[in-house]
Enzyme design. Structure first.
Site, PDB file in Angstrom:
ATOM      1  N   HIS A  10     -34.309 -34.831  -6.737  1.00  0.00           N
ATOM      2  CA  HIS A  10     -33.587 -36.101  -6.870  1.00  0.00           C
ATOM      3  C   HIS A  10     -34.517 -37.283  -7.171  1.00  0.00           C
ATOM      4  O   HIS A  10     -34.049 -38.330  -7.615  1.00  0.00           O
ATOM      5  CB  HIS A  10     -32.789 -36.419  -5.605  1.00  0.00           C
ATOM      6  CG  HIS A  10     -31.665 -35.469  -5.342  1.00  0.00           C
ATOM      7  ND1 HIS A  10     -30.720 -35.151  -6.289  1.00  0.00           N
ATOM      8  CD2 HIS A  10     -31.340 -34.755  -4.226  1.00  0.00           C
ATOM      9  CE1 HIS A  10     -29.860 -34.285  -5.775  1.00  0.00           C
ATOM     10  NE2 HIS A  10     -30.220 -34.028  -4.530  1.00  0.00           N
ATOM     11  N   HIS A  56     -26.703 -29.448  -5.507  1.00  0.00           N
ATOM     12  CA  HIS A  56     -26.689 -30.832  -5.974  1.00  0.00           C
ATOM     13  C   HIS A  56     -27.402 -30.926  -7.324  1.00  0.00           C
ATOM     14  O   HIS A  56     -28.422 -30.273  -7.541  1.00  0.00           O
ATOM     15  CB  HIS A  56     -27.382 -31.752  -4.968  1.00  0.00           C
ATOM     16  CG  HIS A  56     -26.785 -31.695  -3.597  1.00  0.00           C
ATOM     17  ND1 HIS A  56     -27.296 -30.872  -2.599  1.00  0.00           N
ATOM     18  CD2 HIS A  56     -25.726 -32.338  -3.060  1.00  0.00           C
ATOM     19  CE1 HIS A  56     -26.563 -31.026  -1.503  1.00  0.00           C
ATOM     20  NE2 HIS A  56     -25.606 -31.896  -1.757  1.00  0.00           N
ATOM     21  N   ASP A  78     -28.400 -24.227  -1.177  1.00  0.00           N
ATOM     22  CA  ASP A  78     -27.289 -24.876  -0.499  1.00  0.00           C
ATOM     23  C   ASP A  78     -25.937 -24.666  -1.174  1.00  0.00           C
ATOM     24  O   ASP A  78     -24.935 -25.246  -0.743  1.00  0.00           O
ATOM     25  CB  ASP A  78     -27.562 -26.376  -0.297  1.00  0.00           C
ATOM     26  CG  ASP A  78     -28.243 -27.029  -1.484  1.00  0.00           C
ATOM     27  OD1 ASP A  78     -28.423 -26.373  -2.522  1.00  0.00           O
ATOM     28  OD2 ASP A  78     -28.613 -28.214  -1.370  1.00  0.00           O
TER      29      ASP A  78
END
Length: 311
Positions: free
Chosen positions: A124, A163, A244
Site C-alpha cells: 500500500h 487488498h 488474507d
C-alpha cells in the site's frame, strides 16, 4: 540451487500497538510454520538493511525523511491505520532489504527462489506516502533494484493479497518494464483496483466480489492474470504474497482455502520456469488469521521448494 528464506528478528520489533491486526504475532506464526522438518532444506539468511539509495528508487526523499528521520517513539501515528514504534525503522529497513538481497541472490544464480518472511508489509505504500500498515513498498523497492542493478527488461509482479496493491500500482503506473497484476476483493480498502486502471498497458486488475471462492479466484487467474504474465515473458517473477483472501481472515470476505494458495504458487512456478529460469522472489504482505497464515505460508513455501530439493 534451492530456496532461500530471508527474515530478521528486528521485524518482530515493529509494534503498532494493542489490538492492531498487523502484530508481531503474524511473523511469529509464519516462522513457527516454517520451523518444521518439511522445510529443513531452506537456506535461512539474515535480511540486510535496505540502503537509502535502494529506497529512493521507489520513494520520494520526503517519504524517507518522514519515516527514518523522525524521533523514535512508540505510538507515532502516520495515518489512520499506520503506527510506528521504536523498532519500526529497523524492521522496515530489513523488510525492504530482504527483497533486494533475495533479488540479488536469484539473479546471481545462487538460489532459484526465495521467500521473504518480513514485516511490516509494503504494497500500500506509494512513492510519497505510508498507507495501510505499510511504511516502504518492499516489492517495489526490490523490483526497482532488479531494474537498476541487473538490467532486466521485463519483471512481473503478481499480487494475490485480498487488498489491492495500490502503492505498487502507483509506483509502476508508467513503467512499461514492470507488469503489475492483482486479484483482490472489491469493494474493499483501499478502493482502487478497477479493471479500467491500466497504466501504460502494464496494469492488470482482476477485482473479485465479496464471497468469491476457489472457482472465481482460479477463473480470474486462469482467464486474465496468468495469460497476461505468460505473454509478458518476465525475466523475474515477484510475488506480493498476502494470505488474507483466506476464508478465516477477519479483515475481508473472500472464501479461499489453502489449496488455492498451493495452486496459484504452482502456476507461478511454472511461468517462472518457462520464462525466467525459475527465478521467483515472494514476500509476505497481509494475512491476519494466525491459523490461516500458518497453513497458507506452509503450502506456498512447499510449492516454491518443489523441484528445488537437493538430490
Amino acid at each position: 540451487m534451492g530456496v532461500a528464506l530471508y527474515t530478521h528478528r528486528a521485524c518482530l520489533d515493529h509494534v503498532p500497538g494493542p489490538g492492531h491486526p498487523e502484530s508481531p504475532a503474524r511473523l511469529t506464526a509464519v516462522l513457527q510454520a516454517l520451523d518444521d522438518d518439511r522445510f529443513a532444506t531452506l537456506e535461512r539468511i539474515e535480511a540486510p538493511r535496505a540502503t537509502r539509495a535502494q529506497l529512493l528508487r521507489a520513494h520520494h526523499a520526503g517519504h524517507l525523511a518522514g519515516v527514518l528521520d523522525a524521533p523514535d517513539v512508540d505510538g507515532r501515528r502516520l495515518d489512520a491505520d499506520t503506527v510506528m514504534s521504536t523498532g519500526s525503522k529497523e524492521a522496515a529497513l530489513r523488510a525492504a532489504g530482504a527483497v533486494c538481497a533475495a533479488v540479488d541472490r536469484v539473479m546471481q544464480g545462487d538460489t532459484r527462489r526465495a521467500f521473504c518472511a518480513v514485516r511490516p508489509p509494503g504494497h500500500h505504500a506509494t512513492a510519497q506516502a505510508v498507507m495501510g500498515f505499510c511504511l516502504f513498498n518492499n516489492i517495489a523497492v526490490g523490483a526497482m533494484h532488479a531494474l537498476a542493478e541487473h538490467g532486466l527488461a521485463r519483471i512481473a509482479i503478481v499480487d494475490f493479497d485480498v487488498h489491492h496493491g495500490n502503492g505498487t500500482q502507483d509506483i509502476f503506473w508508467s513503467e512499461a518494464r514492470v507488469l503489475f497484476a492483482s486479484t483482490h476483493q472489491s469493494p474493499l480498502y483501499p478502493g482502487s483496483g478497477s479493471a479500467r486502471e491500466r497504466g501504460v498497458g502494464n496494469i492488470i486488475n482482476a477485482p473479485l466480489p465479496p464471497g468469491t471462492g476457489s472457482a472465481g479466484f482460479r477463473a480470474a487467474m486462469t482467464d486474465l492474470v496468468l495469460p497476461a504474465v505468460d505473454a509478458f515473458a518476465p525475466q523475474l517473477v515477484l510475488v506480493s504474497a498476502g494470505f488474507d483472501a483466506h476464508r478465516l481472515d477477519p479483515l475481508a470476505n473472500l472464501d479461499l482455502d489453502s489449496d488455492d494458495y498451493a495452486w496459484i504458487t504452482r502456476r507461478l512456478v511454472e511461468l517462472a520456469e518457462r520464462h525466467a529460469q525459475g527465478r521467483i522472489v515472494s514476500t509476505l504482505e497481509g494475512g491476519y488469521s494466525l491459523t490461516a497464515l500458518r497453513e497458507t505460508v506452509a503450502v506456498h513455501v512447499t510449492e516454491l521448494l518443489h523441484g528445488c530439493d537437493p538430490d
